[in-house]
Design an enzyme around this catalytic site. Structure first.
Site, PDB file in Angstrom:
ATOM      1  N   ASP A   1       0.863  -1.174   0.000  1.00  0.00           N
ATOM      2  CA  ASP A   1       0.000   0.000   0.000  1.00  0.00           C
ATOM      3  C   ASP A   1       0.912   1.241   0.000  1.00  0.00           C
ATOM      4  OD1 ASP A   1      -2.139   1.681  -0.042  1.00  0.00           O
ATOM      5  OD2 ASP A   1      -3.180   0.762   1.651  1.00  0.00           O
TER       6      ASP A   1
HETATM    7  C1  BGC Z   1      -5.045   3.158   0.190  1.00  0.00           C
HETATM    8  C2  BGC Z   1      -5.235   2.106  -0.878  1.00  0.00           C
HETATM    9  C3  BGC Z   1      -5.139   2.716  -2.245  1.00  0.00           C
HETATM   10  C4  BGC Z   1      -3.818   3.422  -2.372  1.00  0.00           C
HETATM   11  C5  BGC Z   1      -3.561   4.018  -3.733  1.00  0.00           C
HETATM   12  C6  BGC Z   1      -3.845   4.033  -0.058  1.00  0.00           C
HETATM   13  O1  BGC Z   1      -3.825   5.126   0.775  1.00  0.00           O
HETATM   14  O2  BGC Z   1      -4.936   2.550   1.449  1.00  0.00           O
HETATM   15  O3  BGC Z   1      -6.473   1.468  -0.683  1.00  0.00           O
HETATM   16  O4  BGC Z   1      -5.302   1.724  -3.223  1.00  0.00           O
HETATM   17  O5  BGC Z   1      -3.758   4.451  -1.413  1.00  0.00           O
HETATM   18  O6  BGC Z   1      -4.345   5.102  -3.994  1.00  0.00           O
END
Ligand code: BGC
Length: 764
Positions: A288
């Site tokens: 993530d």
């Molecule tokens: C989130 C994810 C997301 C990623 C990319 C993160 O802050 O937890 O769910 O896919 O950002 O945008």
């Protein structure tokens, strides 16, 4: 004759399957040789570049070649980019990669296509309340079609984190509290995105997230620690991730939280032993956002250490933080990671690009004509409107105030009455807010000419303007009214007094749920409650149209408000879809996928809990020295699976094929369901099973099946569940997946509380 024909058909099918297997084998052989050859040419730096998923920032169309990121791409230091919107921009950036980098390796373009692309569907929690797997798959299919027409080939979805704590804002992004339903939805979404052939230009790669247990954050506070037994992980939290992997999801995203003291992004047991060895996952794992770097704050080492730990755990791609890019060369020199580990991660990313067909045609997903004709089409919006209407849950409908008559005067009141930006809900990266339909617009369109609709704001979202700022991010403001609260309210009361019925559009704003939007108070904000109380005093019939991204505590509302229709955030077509239900063109059929508590103190509260050694006797709400509270009963306000309709359904007792079964027999359990009202309606018939005695304690009931049926007034249908020992399996103390003989209670009903029940015995 028939026999011969059948033999020919069978032989034909066998030959087909054989041919397909051979083709798949030769395809994977071709992929392997292609990647072997490519990797032979790659420098260490170029390999690490493939593991890098930097934040792109905003790249203006036509400027791709001179953007900051362009230099990195030319140098082969970028594997992919995400959340860039616009086919031309994406085409330009891809051009830099395939024309100006040494090895011309195409980039993979990802995005958070969470509940639709530009045609936006209900937030996932709402979508799950449809209990309609075809609708779920269809929404993902449309999302994939639109996203791929606009340059995207990879989505950070489905989000399948089981969540039992409504304080956690990201409960909005998942499918609720149940592992069985969550698994069905996970499968349907992966199928919808990926179709049967990832190489097609209208399918995109899924990324199941957040692996794992992110929904169990302590106190419902985002990014917080999780800790639970492995028995609980395997039985209650892992199944939807596994279902997505079994359905062929091409990638997996790590979660931010720690598990057993090791953050997921460095957790080798999770990323390698469970995911790859036990489940056979063969795609790639991406972290993530900055999850590698965050392990410094988790307290397990500096950037070099955590990057090495992450790679060694089985993580392949590093989102945004660039720890892999900047430290792995040093770690390799110092013997802290091996060349094989780097090669393996690089290979997995190249394989994903190969599977998507990007090496054949890097511009496969950047057909400008498609982007002009296949996005936000009338046909897609029609489906979104229908699905949104199916996601709404009718919580109360005293005196059948709903559906509304198509005559007279309606007072539409509330901060969400005429707002477009908040309709799509959280994570709507590709949505054009200006095209979303507000409730006011939707009602005007659907009501017809005999209805007069008056409108007033009535109150702001909250008394606290700073809170309102925090709850209105990403361009989703409710445009706060600066007049004194009393003046705003009086205006609303005056139109309420002129009307026959009040529709109050209240609740949360879209950004009150979603990432980093945890709440310690899960009631409707006080300013809006004050408004609601004042409106009820007018004595007019009142319909609360409740916007929310989480279960709310609605005890007071349940007692005093005659009608509550929970509409979540319905997507771009929310306004018309809500109006369709309000005026009865659509009969509500949504059923909750999370328990609604009576108050915050009951949280976590979920239907499939254990009995404890001191259960409360049925019918009582308090007894000393029993498991309960002094000040509130153990009952939820609305149980899992609950939702009303404009019609009523009657359930017969359960008929079973056999009361004592042996081995691999199948139990048929059926009920007849009759529509006893005067409208056609859909009903979700739910099957629950209790394993009465086990080697470990078992839940009081677990969802094991459901059917959504359509019944005309007076019509009766028989619904039969075929239950096999496979449905009785669970992970025991040794994490062995098996069933245990004994007594089972079979329950079928309209929600998890109101069920018919029969007990059977099943021996091995
Ligand atoms: C989130 C994810 C997301 C990623 C990319 C993160 O802050 O937890 O769910 O896919 O950002 O945008």
């Amino acid at each position: 004759m028939l026999k011969n024909f059948l033999i020919v058909v069978i032989m034909f099918c066998v030959a087909q399957v054989h041919a397909q297997t051979q083709e798949a084998k030769s395809d994977s052989y071709r992929m392997r040789s292609f990647i072997d050859a490519l990797m032979k040419k790659m420098t260490l730096e170029e390999k690490l570049g493939q593991l890098n998923l930097p934040g792109a920032g905003d790249i203006t169309t036509g400027q791709a070649g001179s953007s900051d990121i362009a230099k990195k791409i030319k140098d082969g230091k970028v594997g992919g980019l995400f959340n860039i919107k616009g086919v031309e921009k994406i085409r330009d950036v891809q051009k830099v990669a395939v024309e100006q980098s040494r090895l011309k390796i195409p980039l993979i373009f990802g995005m958070d296509v969470i509940h639709g692309y530009q045609t936006t569907f209900p937030i996932p929690l709402g979508l799950s309340c449809t209990w309609d797997m075809q609708a779920v798959e269809r929404s993902a299919r449309i999302a994939a079609n639109e996203a791929s027409a606009d340059g995207i080939c990879w989505t950070f979805s489905p989000m399948v984190d089981i969540a039992r704590d409504p304080r956690w804002g990201r409960i909005a992004e998942g499918s609720g509290e149940d592992a069985y339903l969550g698994s069905q939805i996970a499968k349907a979404m992966v199928k919808g995105y990926q179709g049967n052939d990832l190489k097609k230009n209208n399918t995109i790669m899924a990324c199941v997230k957040h692996f794992a247990l992110y929904g169990a954050a302590e106190g419902g506070r985002d990014y917080n620690t999780t800790d639970m037994s492995r028995v609980r992980m395997y039985n209650e939290y892992f199944p939807p991730y596994k279902a997505a992997v079994d359905a062929g999801a091409g990638s997996v995203m790590t979660s931010f939280n720690e598990i057993e003291g090791i953050p997921a992004s460095a957790n080798k047991w999770l990323m390698t032993a469970v995911l790859r060895k036990q489940w056979g996952f063969n795609g790639f794992v991406v972290t993530d956002y900055t999850a590698v770097n965050e392990m410094i704050d988790h307290g397990i080492g500096d950037l070099q250490t955590v990057s090495a730990l992450s790679l060694k755990a089985g993580v392949d791609m590093d989102m945004v933080g660039e720890g892999f890019l900047t430290t792995l060369t040093k770690s390799l020199k110092e013997g802290k990671v091996t060349q094989q580990q780097i090669d393996l991660a690089c290979r997995r990313i190249l394989e994903a690009k190969y599977k998507l067909g990007l090496f054949d045609d890097p511009y496969r997903y950047t057909d400008i004509k498609r982007s002009q004709t296949e996005i936000f089409t009338g046909a897609n919006r029609k489906v979104a409107r229908e699905i949104a209407a199916q996601s709404f849950v009718l919580l109360k409908n005293q005196n059948n105030v709903l559906p509304l008559k198509r005559s007279g005067t309606i007072a539409l009141i509330g901060p969400l009455a005429d707002n477009k930006e908040n309709m799509p809900g959280t994570w709507s990266v590709a949505t054009d807010f200006s095209k979303a339909i507000s409730l006011f617009t939707g009602m005007k369109e659907v009501a017809g000419n005999n209805v007069k609709i008056l409108m007033a704001r009535g109150s702001n979202l909250d008394e606290d303007s700073l809170f309102e700022d925090r709850a209105g991010m990403f361009g989703k403001s409710l445009r706060r009214d600066s007049r004194p609260a009393n003046e705003i309210m009086q205006e609303a009361i005056s139109i309420a007094n002129q009307s026959d019925v009040i529709v109050a559009a209240l609740g949360e704003s879209a950004e009150m749920s979603g990432e980093s939007s945890s709440r310690s108070n899960i009631e409707i904000p006080q300013a809006q409650k004050n408004l609601l109380q004042a409106l009820l005093k007018t004595g007019k019939p009142l319909v609360l149209v409740l916007f929310t991204g989480r279960p709310l505590a609605l005890k007071w509302e349940q007692e005093y408000v005659p009608v509550i229709l929970n509409v979540w955030f319905g997507g771009t077509e929310a306004g018309t879809a809500i109006a369709d239900v309000l005026f009865g063109d659509m009969n509500p059929s949504g059923k909750l996928t999370t328990t609604f508590p009576q108050n915050i103190g009951q949280v976590p509260i979920f239907y499939n809990h254990k009995n404890t050694g001191r259960p409360l006797p049925e019918g009582k709400w308090f007894q000393k020295f029993r498991s309960n509270y002094l000040d509130v009963s153990n009952d939820p306000l609305y149980p899992f699976g609950y939702g009303l309709s404009y019609t009523t359904f009657n359930y017969s007792d359960i008929k079973v094929s056999n009361k004592s079964l042996k081995g691999n027999q199948t139990l048929n359990a059926s009920v007849t369901v009759t529509n006893t009202g005067s409208r056609s309606g859909k009903e979700v018939v739910q099957l629950y099973v209790r394993d009465v005695v086990g080697s470990i304690t078992r839940p009081l009931k677990e969802l094991k099946g459901f059917f959504k049926i359509d019944l005309k007034p007076g019509e009766t249908k028989t619904v039969t569940f075929n239950i096999t020992p496979e449905d009785l399996k669970f992970y025991n103390y040794d994490l062995k997946y098996d069933w245990e003989p004994g007594e089972f209670q079979i329950m079928i009903g309209t929600n998890s509380r109101d069920v018919k029940s029969v007990t059977i015995n099943w021996v091995k």
